[in-house]
Design a protein around this motif. Sequence first.
Motif, mmCIF file in Angstrom:
data_model
loop_
_atom_site.group_PDB
_atom_site.id
_atom_site.type_symbol
_atom_site.label_atom_id
_atom_site.label_comp_id
_atom_site.label_asym_id
_atom_site.label_seq_id
_atom_site.Cartn_x
_atom_site.Cartn_y
_atom_site.Cartn_z
ATOM 1 N N THR A 579 0.843 -1.195 0.000
ATOM 2 C CA THR A 579 0.000 0.000 0.000
ATOM 3 C C THR A 579 0.877 1.243 0.000
ATOM 4 O O THR A 579 1.881 1.310 0.732
ATOM 5 C CB THR A 579 -0.904 0.021 1.253
ATOM 6 O OG1 THR A 579 -1.727 -1.133 1.260
ATOM 7 C CG2 THR A 579 -1.774 1.264 1.258
ATOM 8 N N GLU A 580 0.492 2.192 -0.820
ATOM 9 C CA GLU A 580 1.189 3.471 -0.872
ATOM 10 C C GLU A 580 0.202 4.570 -0.475
ATOM 11 O O GLU A 580 -0.942 4.600 -0.942
ATOM 12 C CB GLU A 580 1.739 3.743 -2.262
ATOM 13 C CG GLU A 580 2.607 4.980 -2.361
ATOM 14 C CD GLU A 580 3.941 4.828 -1.645
ATOM 15 O OE1 GLU A 580 4.479 5.849 -1.159
ATOM 16 O OE2 GLU A 580 4.447 3.686 -1.552
ATOM 17 N N LYS A 581 0.661 5.455 0.399
ATOM 18 C CA LYS A 581 -0.174 6.577 0.838
ATOM 19 C C LYS A 581 0.627 7.864 0.742
ATOM 20 O O LYS A 581 1.777 7.932 1.197
ATOM 21 C CB LYS A 581 -0.645 6.369 2.280
ATOM 22 C CG LYS A 581 -1.550 7.482 2.800
ATOM 23 C CD LYS A 581 -1.999 7.197 4.231
ATOM 24 C CE LYS A 581 -2.882 8.327 4.758
ATOM 25 N NZ LYS A 581 -3.326 8.063 6.163
ATOM 26 N N VAL A 582 0.030 8.870 0.137
ATOM 27 C CA VAL A 582 0.637 10.193 0.033
ATOM 28 C C VAL A 582 -0.311 11.180 0.696
ATOM 29 O O VAL A 582 -1.514 11.196 0.392
ATOM 30 C CB VAL A 582 0.888 10.600 -1.429
ATOM 31 C CG1 VAL A 582 1.533 11.987 -1.495
ATOM 32 C CG2 VAL A 582 1.770 9.570 -2.127
ATOM 33 N N SER A 583 0.210 11.969 1.614
ATOM 34 C CA SER A 583 -0.646 12.925 2.316
ATOM 35 C C SER A 583 0.032 14.286 2.416
ATOM 36 O O SER A 583 1.271 14.381 2.448
ATOM 37 C CB SER A 583 -0.993 12.407 3.725
ATOM 38 O OG SER A 583 0.172 12.221 4.499
ATOM 39 N N PHE A 584 -0.792 15.306 2.462
ATOM 40 C CA PHE A 584 -0.326 16.679 2.666
ATOM 41 C C PHE A 584 -1.083 17.251 3.847
ATOM 42 O O PHE A 584 -2.317 17.120 3.936
ATOM 43 C CB PHE A 584 -0.561 17.546 1.433
ATOM 44 C CG PHE A 584 -0.330 19.010 1.696
ATOM 45 C CD1 PHE A 584 0.959 19.529 1.675
ATOM 46 C CD2 PHE A 584 -1.388 19.867 1.984
ATOM 47 C CE1 PHE A 584 1.184 20.875 1.934
ATOM 48 C CE2 PHE A 584 -1.173 21.212 2.240
ATOM 49 C CZ PHE A 584 0.119 21.715 2.216
ATOM 50 N N SER A 585 -0.344 17.857 4.764
ATOM 51 C CA SER A 585 -1.007 18.479 5.911
ATOM 52 C C SER A 585 -0.390 19.837 6.182
ATOM 53 O O SER A 585 0.818 20.044 5.992
ATOM 54 C CB SER A 585 -0.892 17.592 7.165
ATOM 55 O OG SER A 585 0.461 17.387 7.510
ATOM 56 N N SER A 586 -1.237 20.737 6.596
ATOM 57 C CA SER A 586 -0.801 22.074 6.988
ATOM 58 C C SER A 586 -1.441 22.363 8.339
ATOM 59 O O SER A 586 -2.662 22.341 8.464
ATOM 60 C CB SER A 586 -1.238 23.109 5.947
ATOM 61 O OG SER A 586 -0.832 24.401 6.333
ATOM 62 N N TRP A 587 -0.612 22.605 9.360
ATOM 63 C CA TRP A 587 -1.157 22.787 10.698
ATOM 64 C C TRP A 587 -0.380 23.836 11.473
ATOM 65 O O TRP A 587 0.769 24.154 11.167
ATOM 66 C CB TRP A 587 -1.187 21.473 11.471
ATOM 67 C CG TRP A 587 0.121 20.729 11.577
ATOM 68 C CD1 TRP A 587 0.666 19.892 10.652
ATOM 69 C CD2 TRP A 587 1.033 20.769 12.673
ATOM 70 N NE1 TRP A 587 1.865 19.392 11.105
ATOM 71 C CE2 TRP A 587 2.110 19.904 12.354
ATOM 72 C CE3 TRP A 587 1.051 21.419 13.905
ATOM 73 C CZ2 TRP A 587 3.194 19.701 13.206
ATOM 74 C CZ3 TRP A 587 2.122 21.213 14.770
ATOM 75 C CH2 TRP A 587 3.175 20.357 14.408
#
Length: 841
Positions: A579-587
């Motif tokens: 499984t491949e997961k790409v995420s972007f977060s701004s906090w």
Amino acid sequence: MKNNNASRFICLCFMILIHHIAFAQKITIKGKILDSTTGNPVTYATIGIKGTTIGTTTNFDGFYTLSFYKIKDSITISCIGYIPQSHFFSSVSEQTINVLLKPTSTTLSEVRITPKGYVNPAWEILRQIIKHKPENDPRGLAAYNYKSYSRIELDATNLSNSMLKKGFVQKAITIADSLNISNKNNEPILPLFLSETVSDFYYQARPEAKKEDILKTKTNGVGFEDGTLLAQLTGSTFQQYNFYKNFVSAAGKDFVSPISDNWKSWYNYELENRNAIVDGKPCYQISFKPKRTQDLAFNGTIWITQDTYALYQIKATIEPAANLNFIHTISINQQMSNEPANHPMLPYKTRITVEINRLTNNSSGILAKFYTVNSNIRLNTNYPTNFFKENITIAANANEANDGYWDNNRPDSIIAAEKSVYHLIDTVKTLPTIKNYLTVADLLINGYYRAGNISLGPFLNSYSYNELEGNRLRLGFKTNSGFNKKWILGGYLAYGTKDQDVKYNGFVSYILSRKHWTEAGISYTHDLNQVALLSESYLYQRNNLFSAFTRFGRINSRKVFDQDMLNLYIRRDLFKGFTEKVSFSSWSLDPLFLFHFFEPANGGISQQLHVSELQFESKWSPGLQPLLSETVNRPLSIKADVTKPVFTFRYTLGLKNIFGSDLTYHKFSFNISQTLKMGGLGRGRYSFSAGYIPSSVPYPLLENHLGNATFLYNPNAFNLMRFFEFASDKYASLSYTQHFEGLLLNSIPVIKNFKWRLVGTANVLYGNISQTNQNNILDKNINTLHSLGSVPYIEAGYGVENIFKFIRVDFIHRLTYKSNYSTLSDPVKNFGIKLSAQIRL
């Protein structure tokens, strides 16, 4: 006169001869022997003519035929584990006698007196079995395939008096009675689930691979709506047992095989018959029972072929005395196939019965019955390169089969009452109270209350209390498949009575593909968070109870901050187990504690932190079997092989000037976890993690190792480490847990009756903070955050689990850093007792 006497004598002899012939005519008795509790056939039961040596045994399906000429009036039926019975028969030439055998309530310990120097004759046969294992074990075959038929039935049985008085139960029983459905003691049962599956199964040894093509399936059950999902769980793949292995795995436990290499350490044996004839094969019939009744071992009989010392039949039962929770008995009957000849024999028929006890005095038990028949066996077939790419496939028309198809493809016939089970299940699951029971079960298992097309929860997070928020109330929801099978909406609202602040979250997810699960989503959160919980721990998020308790008590010491977070992600199963997961977060980090960090772009010192980061996660689980579902809006899988390790790698890139982000940085981390089957020592599990942060970052972005100041044991934390005690930018950790099952405690008088189990734990952590990142800690008053030195942090523990079947108590010792900046308000604890609740069979 003499002639008359002679004539009379001859006449008398003739009459006696005629009388004898008349009464010595051939009598044939046929019938079926059934278990009076489960209704399953009693295999290999002995039927004998009382007072003679004439007899026979039932076959795998419980049928027998007995023909004889001698004049007797009764037959005797006996079988290990059952109360013997005698039945009269008439002088009719052909007759049927069906018998219900009642299981014995206890297994009596047999005392045998043997002369000095006695050598058990069964031992030599067992030695020959072990010697011939390589040529008899099916695992020695290069490849094989067969057609398989599987049937599974789940019934509610042993209904309590209080349940029998409930209106919905009485309605269901009335329906069952009208369909002539009951157990063989005429006690009411409630069928809950029934499935039939026809499939083609394939196996290859090198490299090891399995595949099942599901051709047809028929399912119906109370609370089971997804036929596609059920077909993958009820086929042949998950119903395979090989007794040539030293340990047979079932229900997450490892049971020692009666023909294991260490057979003499676990079992007592008795040679019951040197010349038992089974299907025309001369066999040795050997009974066996565990040396210690609490061990995870079987009680039963094996039939071993005399020419090859191969296992031909086995009847094995896990007795109630074994150290198992909730399960009364497990019974496995297996017969091997004669075809093809001169090769290791594969299973032909397998019948498994699991009796589950009542959970409470006012509930019911569960009876699970599994039946598998394999046919058209072929050996050593060569398969194309990509043949095993998909482990389980389902034909497009798998659910499209009429009754005629099943009548023609069942290897045995089922009676009209069994066919009526499908209709009864349809009726039972529409009863309002049954629906309420399913709702409560879903709430307990998943933490959500299903209200139409939305689910409310999770209920564990509904209330908490801490010194910052006061009483925190939270209401959350998410949509389920009834709303939409592709779109998932959800969120929550929370309010603290002390800070009088409203917190909230909202998210939207979309399922792009179910076959190779692909999902994308976006969420936004405004809530409190804790620096002490900003850990890269790979398992932390799974402990929902621990997560809920981190909202309770004195949370100020964990560096609480207001956080606004935007998160976007996409996840895809690229191929089986990967499984491949790409995420972007701004906090943002708006601290409720004293915090400063050096920010040259804004004139030097800043009190708020803004972060935007891109994270890539790759996860490889080679023992995982993905499952396809048309109704469940989340990825599903099952561990087809729990012994294979799981590898996870993460890379995080900090993006400066994106949505006001302050920093550019890099983070690397890796984890490997694995379950180890260790036979008589039980099962172990380890998790190894390592990480590296080469960049200069403020301390909230370091790896703040997860401590535990609660009274609950958390397997994913350092349980005697204080929150926010150690941080690192280079680290390696190893966590290990050993479940000893009943080892040692099963041998202690009195204690063994409680079925307690030993457990051992150990946690080791190496790490440090670079001088550059130590210089970034501008708030010198945070004297609880430290870097590890050359000595690792170590804690080890021991405990007892299975107390009242649910409770686990751990006794943990902190072995290093025993006085690490201990204060009156935040003391170091070198010894602690932690509690946890768990459900383990």
